[in-house]
Design an enzyme around this catalytic site. Sequence first.
Site, PDB file in Angstrom:
ATOM      1  N   THR A  17       0.825  -1.222   0.000  1.00 41.24           N
ATOM      2  CA  THR A  17       0.000   0.000   0.000  1.00 41.24           C
ATOM      3  C   THR A  17       0.857   1.268   0.000  1.00 41.24           C
ATOM      4  O   THR A  17       0.335   2.367   0.000  1.00 41.24           O
ATOM      5  CB  THR A  17      -0.953   0.035   1.211  1.00 41.24           C
ATOM      6  N   TYR A 160      19.885  -3.077 -17.322  1.00 39.16           N
ATOM      7  CA  TYR A 160      18.976  -2.655 -18.408  1.00 39.16           C
ATOM      8  C   TYR A 160      19.785  -2.428 -19.676  1.00 39.16           C
ATOM      9  O   TYR A 160      19.375  -2.790 -20.777  1.00 39.16           O
ATOM     10  CB  TYR A 160      18.214  -1.364 -18.068  1.00 39.16           C
ATOM     11  N   GLU A 210      31.132  -4.647 -10.191  1.00 43.43           N
ATOM     12  CA  GLU A 210      31.662  -3.307  -9.970  1.00 43.43           C
ATOM     13  C   GLU A 210      32.688  -3.386  -8.848  1.00 43.43           C
ATOM     14  O   GLU A 210      32.855  -4.434  -8.208  1.00 43.43           O
ATOM     15  CB  GLU A 210      30.532  -2.322  -9.646  1.00 43.43           C
ATOM     16  N   HIS A 248      26.471   3.116  -4.679  1.00 43.11           N
ATOM     17  CA  HIS A 248      26.139   1.870  -3.993  1.00 43.11           C
ATOM     18  C   HIS A 248      26.972   1.753  -2.719  1.00 43.11           C
ATOM     19  O   HIS A 248      28.175   2.030  -2.739  1.00 43.11           O
ATOM     20  CB  HIS A 248      26.441   0.663  -4.871  1.00 43.11           C
TER      21      HIS A 248
END
Lengths: 291, 393
Positions: A17, A160, A210, A248
């Site tokens: 929600t 992606y 990475e 990150h």
Amino acid sequence: MSILVNKNTRLLVQGITGKSGGFHAKSCMEYGTNVVAGVTPGRGGELFESKVPVFDTAHEARRETGCNATMIFVPAAGAADSILEAVDAGIELVICITEGIPVLDMMKVKAAMKSSSSRLIGPNCPGIITPGECKIGIMPGYIHKPGAVGVVSRSGTLTYEAVWQLSSRGHGQSTCVGIGGDPINGTSHLDVVKMFNDDPGTEAIIMIGEIGGTAEEEAAEWIGAHCQKPVAAFIAGATAPPGRRMGHAGAIVSGGKGTAQGKIEAIKAAGIEVAATPADMADALLRRMAR
Amino acid sequence: MNIHEYQAKELLDLFQVANSPGGVASTPEEAEKIAASLQTSDLVIKAQVHAGGRGKGTFKNGFRGGVHLCATPAEIRDTASRMLGETLVTHQTGEAGRVVRKVLVAKSVAIRKELYFAILIDRAVSGPVIVASTEGGVNIEEVAEHTPEKIFHLAVDPLLGLQAHQARKLARLLEIPSDRVKEASALFENLYKLFIARDCSMVEVNPLVITTEGSILALDAKFNFDDNALYRHPDVQAYRDIEEEDPREVEASKFNLSYIGLDGNIACLVNGAGLAMATMDIIKHHGGEPANFLDVGGGATEQQVTEAFKILVADSRVKAILVNIFGGIMKCDVIAQGIINAVKAVNLPVPLVVRLEGTNVEAGRKLLAESGLQLTPATDIADAARKVVAAAA
């Protein structure tokens, strides 16, 4: 074929929600993912999008719907608790999208999960997708295409990029797994590479890593000795200054360890084709497959 | 996040980790007062900046050394007056140096032996590990390279924490005499408590010393904190000193942008940390030098993109800008609108190369094309890198 998720996956969304939980739950449903339940404490009994039942606890969701995977969008301060709640409810696959969970919280979660049979993917990850069957996470579904290349990565947008390069060259994906950018995560590159190696539906693998830690080196060593499928890899962060956290939490070179150079050498030594730039990821795999 | 040495000392004191007595001063008078209260002729004064190499540094007023031994409170006052408000240049500060706003005044201890003691999170075992060595006061990486047998590693169970017997074992591995083992193990246990209680990612005590009187002290402690956990430690947040940070990074942090300043001349604005790093790498691959790391995140707003742009163009070193977006959650039209707003607001002084892909890409490209902005579109990440490197040359 694929790994971890497919058309039989019955998904729970913890934090359904919330703003981003709701947005992405809906987008997963539109992709065709079978979202069977949601959890938001205090909101049990409601229906999400007029059809998905919301429960107060993961335990009730599991009992009432038989959900076998969960996607967590709970804010960072409560996310570790939500992971443990899902594990306690016996949910087999726990995918935590949440970014910013304190390392000490994840350290305890990891230690507590040692005796459990649940698998954690993430946190701080884009999720996992088996194109055409099941999308669990925040990735744009339309760039993917069913096929036989497995992709594993610590980074969302770089995944992606790789997927886009593959799809536009006519190569689909078996499953794409985002393992997340945190220093302590549930599933490693090596765990996923082993699954791809055993999956008859995966014919080749792209591994995206990475700077920081030694997970890529460990995977490379195993690939060199055991992997029966062609692998290409890209490592981000060759130009990152040491001692700085590059977005990150896990992307940091400290004490001379975890450099891109060290990882690239380990990858080359294992016979893996190295993508020279992020634009070269799909082509590197095609070169390796042609060898 | 880094903290000052005097702040580290405050944390050590709070957790009863034995260290050298002293205090922090902002004026020469305060420094003198602290020195007098220590009631010793063995005094040390240290300039407080976030940079190493202070001892060998030089002030722009010609005064040499950011660390001095003194014998009297008057000498401390005199030395403080040469440091406070002055700019200290060390091999880590760059030519600009750092303005010294505070000095630490402490008792200078006579050292019998220097040791090394650190606690950090080991990713490979997903838990805390203690690294200790009988060789302290030197670069631990050199010890690791030349005499690895002098370094001890001890993994701590994340759920149990450091056990008393482990602390005693470490004390003996460090060759602490029997009559001081309890004192040393108490120091280790308290330091571990501090590490956990404040969500540290690393605590490094170098040197840990045995004084000529036999006491065990944490003489110099460096702390790193987990940024993800700062929300639950207001006391640690209060230690932040923005005077010590890159002003570009301070500005970016106001808008929740993940920005790291570098020395090159090609600015980049990217979504996603991995892609942002990879964009820096490909700029370098094509012969350029990145001016920054900037991840606008997965859910950036138009306003964040605008603010990010302002930070990029405010940097006078920047000769060209590359925007590289792979829209997932981030919609390309939102990015495009942010760019248009920003360019209108700042009067773009340098060439701009834009590569958009992903969600709503057509709408984004259309917005940019119809905006009349002077920009160079790129078809993919390699094309973008080549174009921006050429534009900056």
